[in-house]
Design a protein around this motif. Sequence first.
Motif, PDB file in Angstrom:
ATOM      1  N   ALA A   1       0.464   7.876 -10.661  1.00  0.00           N
ATOM      2  CA  ALA A   1       1.836   8.380 -10.630  1.00  0.00           C
ATOM      3  C   ALA A   1       1.900   9.817 -10.144  1.00  0.00           C
ATOM      4  N   GLU A   2       0.857  10.579 -10.426  1.00  0.00           N
ATOM      5  CA  GLU A   2       0.855  11.987 -10.026  1.00  0.00           C
ATOM      6  C   GLU A   2       0.729  12.132  -8.512  1.00  0.00           C
ATOM      7  N   ASN A   3      -0.178  11.386  -7.901  1.00  0.00           N
ATOM      8  CA  ASN A   3      -0.382  11.465  -6.450  1.00  0.00           C
ATOM      9  C   ASN A   3       0.527  10.538  -5.663  1.00  0.00           C
ATOM     10  N   LYS A   4       1.278   9.676  -6.385  1.00  0.00           N
ATOM     11  CA  LYS A   4       2.214   8.731  -5.766  1.00  0.00           C
ATOM     12  C   LYS A   4       1.501   7.762  -4.826  1.00  0.00           C
ATOM     13  N   ASN A   5       0.355   7.286  -5.295  1.00  0.00           N
ATOM     14  CA  ASN A   5      -0.412   6.295  -4.549  1.00  0.00           C
ATOM     15  C   ASN A   5      -0.498   5.013  -5.366  1.00  0.00           C
ATOM     16  N   ALA A   6      -0.543   3.882  -4.675  1.00  0.00           N
ATOM     17  CA  ALA A   6      -0.634   2.609  -5.386  1.00  0.00           C
ATOM     18  C   ALA A   6      -1.117   1.509  -4.454  1.00  0.00           C
ATOM     19  N   VAL A   7      -1.697   0.481  -5.047  1.00  0.00           N
ATOM     20  CA  VAL A   7      -2.062  -0.737  -4.333  1.00  0.00           C
ATOM     21  C   VAL A   7      -1.594  -1.917  -5.181  1.00  0.00           C
TER      22      VAL A   7
ATOM     23  N   PHE B   1       0.868  -1.183   0.000  1.00  0.00           N
ATOM     24  CA  PHE B   1       0.000   0.000   0.000  1.00  0.00           C
ATOM     25  C   PHE B   1       0.902   1.229   0.000  1.00  0.00           C
ATOM     26  N   LEU B   2       0.865   1.971  -1.089  1.00  0.00           N
ATOM     27  CA  LEU B   2       1.703   3.167  -1.228  1.00  0.00           C
ATOM     28  C   LEU B   2       0.830   4.413  -1.184  1.00  0.00           C
ATOM     29  N   GLU B   3       1.124   5.302  -0.267  1.00  0.00           N
ATOM     30  CA  GLU B   3       0.368   6.546  -0.145  1.00  0.00           C
ATOM     31  C   GLU B   3       1.359   7.694   0.004  1.00  0.00           C
ATOM     32  N   ASN B   4       1.231   8.668  -0.901  1.00  0.00           N
ATOM     33  CA  ASN B   4       2.163   9.801  -0.938  1.00  0.00           C
ATOM     34  C   ASN B   4       3.615   9.333  -1.017  1.00  0.00           C
ATOM     35  N   GLY B   5       3.823   8.235  -1.745  1.00  0.00           N
ATOM     36  CA  GLY B   5       5.164   7.722  -1.954  1.00  0.00           C
ATOM     37  C   GLY B   5       5.698   6.844  -0.856  1.00  0.00           C
ATOM     38  N   GLU B   6       4.977   6.731   0.260  1.00  0.00           N
ATOM     39  CA  GLU B   6       5.414   5.886   1.372  1.00  0.00           C
ATOM     40  C   GLU B   6       4.819   4.476   1.215  1.00  0.00           C
ATOM     41  N   THR B   7       5.654   3.459   1.438  1.00  0.00           N
ATOM     42  CA  THR B   7       5.233   2.078   1.220  1.00  0.00           C
ATOM     43  C   THR B   7       5.012   1.349   2.537  1.00  0.00           C
ATOM     44  N   HIS B   8       3.889   0.639   2.623  1.00  0.00           N
ATOM     45  CA  HIS B   8       3.585  -0.200   3.777  1.00  0.00           C
ATOM     46  C   HIS B   8       3.148  -1.565   3.247  1.00  0.00           C
TER      47      HIS B   8
ATOM     48  N   GLY C   1       2.311 -13.750 -19.615  1.00  0.00           N
ATOM     49  CA  GLY C   1       1.914 -14.095 -18.253  1.00  0.00           C
ATOM     50  C   GLY C   1       2.886 -14.914 -17.441  1.00  0.00           C
ATOM     51  N   GLY C   2       4.194 -14.857 -17.695  1.00  0.00           N
ATOM     52  CA  GLY C   2       5.111 -15.803 -17.094  1.00  0.00           C
ATOM     53  C   GLY C   2       5.875 -15.377 -15.855  1.00  0.00           C
ATOM     54  N   ILE C   3       5.809 -14.111 -15.437  1.00  0.00           N
ATOM     55  CA  ILE C   3       6.646 -13.624 -14.335  1.00  0.00           C
ATOM     56  C   ILE C   3       6.146 -14.120 -12.980  1.00  0.00           C
ATOM     57  N   LEU C   4       7.104 -14.362 -12.082  1.00  0.00           N
ATOM     58  CA  LEU C   4       6.826 -14.592 -10.663  1.00  0.00           C
ATOM     59  C   LEU C   4       7.515 -13.475  -9.888  1.00  0.00           C
ATOM     60  N   SER C   5       6.850 -12.936  -8.866  1.00  0.00           N
ATOM     61  CA  SER C   5       7.447 -11.804  -8.163  1.00  0.00           C
ATOM     62  C   SER C   5       6.879 -11.682  -6.751  1.00  0.00           C
ATOM     63  N   THR C   6       7.294 -10.632  -6.059  1.00  0.00           N
ATOM     64  CA  THR C   6       6.850 -10.333  -4.695  1.00  0.00           C
ATOM     65  C   THR C   6       6.257  -8.928  -4.662  1.00  0.00           C
ATOM     66  N   THR C   7       5.476  -8.642  -3.638  1.00  0.00           N
ATOM     67  CA  THR C   7       4.954  -7.276  -3.524  1.00  0.00           C
ATOM     68  C   THR C   7       6.085  -6.291  -3.239  1.00  0.00           C
ATOM     69  N   GLU C   8       7.132  -6.731  -2.558  1.00  0.00           N
ATOM     70  CA  GLU C   8       8.259  -5.836  -2.300  1.00  0.00           C
ATOM     71  C   GLU C   8       8.938  -5.420  -3.602  1.00  0.00           C
ATOM     72  N   ASP C   9       9.151  -6.379  -4.500  1.00  0.00           N
ATOM     73  CA  ASP C   9       9.761  -6.049  -5.793  1.00  0.00           C
ATOM     74  C   ASP C   9       8.839  -5.184  -6.648  1.00  0.00           C
ATOM     75  N   LEU C  10       7.566  -5.529  -6.677  1.00  0.00           N
ATOM     76  CA  LEU C  10       6.632  -4.755  -7.487  1.00  0.00           C
ATOM     77  C   LEU C  10       6.511  -3.329  -6.957  1.00  0.00           C
ATOM     78  N   ALA C  11       6.645  -3.153  -5.648  1.00  0.00           N
ATOM     79  CA  ALA C  11       6.606  -1.807  -5.074  1.00  0.00           C
ATOM     80  C   ALA C  11       7.799  -0.972  -5.558  1.00  0.00           C
ATOM     81  N   LYS C  12       8.958  -1.606  -5.735  1.00  0.00           N
ATOM     82  CA  LYS C  12      10.122  -0.893  -6.284  1.00  0.00           C
ATOM     83  C   LYS C  12       9.822  -0.398  -7.698  1.00  0.00           C
ATOM     84  N   PHE C  13       9.200  -1.273  -8.480  1.00  0.00           N
ATOM     85  CA  PHE C  13       8.876  -0.908  -9.859  1.00  0.00           C
ATOM     86  C   PHE C  13       7.845   0.220  -9.894  1.00  0.00           C
ATOM     87  N   VAL C  14       6.847   0.150  -9.027  1.00  0.00           N
ATOM     88  CA  VAL C  14       5.827   1.202  -8.998  1.00  0.00           C
ATOM     89  C   VAL C  14       6.429   2.526  -8.529  1.00  0.00           C
ATOM     90  N   LYS C  15       7.304   2.500  -7.527  1.00  0.00           N
ATOM     91  CA  LYS C  15       7.913   3.748  -7.052  1.00  0.00           C
ATOM     92  C   LYS C  15       8.740   4.403  -8.153  1.00  0.00           C
TER      93      LYS C  15
END
Length: 471
Positions: free
Chosen positions: A435-441, A165-172, A362-376
């Motif tokens: 991307a503008e508000n730096k929020n993501a799920v 959960f990313l809000e204002n660029g901060e990841t939890h 559809g072949g990738i395997l990943s983690t939420t931690e890695d995907l959060a890096k990509f989203v940031k």
Amino acid sequence: MKKIFSFLLFSLLTSMFFAQSANDKAAADLFQTHYNSGNYDGIFNSFSPEMQNALPLANTKQFLSGLKLQFGKMESKEFTSYQETYAVYKTKFEKAVLAVNISLDDNNKINGLLVKPYEKKEEKKADVKENKTVNALKDFPGNMSETVFSNVKDFPNNTQVSIAFLENGETHFYGIIKQNDTVKSVANQNKVFEIGSLTKAFTATVLASLVDEKKINLNDNINLYYSFPFKGNNKINFLSLANHTSGLPRLPDNLNLTNADNPYKNYGQKEIEVYLKDHLQLKNNPVKYEYSNLGAGLLGYTLGVSQKTSFKNLLQKRIFDQYKMNNSYTSSENLKDKLVSGLNADGEKVSNWDFDVLFGGGGILSTTEDLAKFVKAQFDNGNKELALTRKPTFTVSEKMKIGLGWHILKSKNGNEFLWHNGGTAGYSSSLAFNAENKNAVIILSNVSAFNAKMQNIDKLCFDLMNSTDKK
């Protein structure tokens, strides 16, 4: 890959009285025989002329093969009622119970076919598991506990859901596991899941990186990288593969779906070249959006060919290495305890999917931690390749545009955000960001794409995303 087919195949109603039940039974029995044996031509031949015109043979084959891939063969059926002109059959497939509705014309030809989830109308019992499942998410903030619990409580025991959960660029990070009918917290941001069709956004990002380096032009035809002409001298460019406007079908008609446990493993270079030379048919006049796993897979494969390497190597170098996604993989082999086992709709472990040339779909395997890096990284306005993927390239409707890989949607407040999801036999995923508000799920799970309530993964993503949305 999420939503392999639509439940609604086709409905062609005429003003007619009910056919005799004996005729309905004969038609349903023949349908089951042809379907289980893969004789889709036989089913097409049982259609009325109007049905054949409205649903050509290629479309019929695509739907029926997708149906079998998602739910398996028909094991048994039971006539339940007539609804309008339809005879309704409660049908047990290998992986689910569905309603198969068949309508016949005066010549006992099928003029209506409807496949949808089976619902027992006469006695809708309260969901026992809903009453039994306990919410033990006491350490979740605010309303998140109830939002998460309400969306995951009906999944099988041993379900895991990993949330960034990313809000204002901060990841939890938040993780849940359901055990003994109790939904409780677990640290699983480093656990690996299949991400399914979410892979398509990464395939498009590899394309964007090559475009940014001027090694490829979006409007270049992929035909340049093949030593043979495509059937009908059809031309396909990179852009149309990345935004689903190529006119390619969802799946190639020479994909052998008999191995439902691992359907894409044996579709390789030979098969894709045979398809392009002998099977290719495009529906792109007029140009329209038509979601295609084949298109995304072909895009990834061609990118590898264009750079004289494999697409998996491009993905490793241009995505995983660049964005320090150290727990993202192109194969489930040797992951051991890192990997969360995929579950079917009943909560039983299923095999992981392997991909050859269609990996980009559809072949990738990943983690939420890695995907959060990509989203940031998406929040960095100076990253040209990521900005290119977010740029609208085609308007699908008032509510949706598409960039390169990403779907561009509007929130309730009218703000645009990027989204994609994914699903395989043992996993479902959903990712949305502004991307503008730096929020993501970001949500990864071992909820099967064939689970009747798998849409709750998307719903949870949107519910949490809406909580970050501001005018």
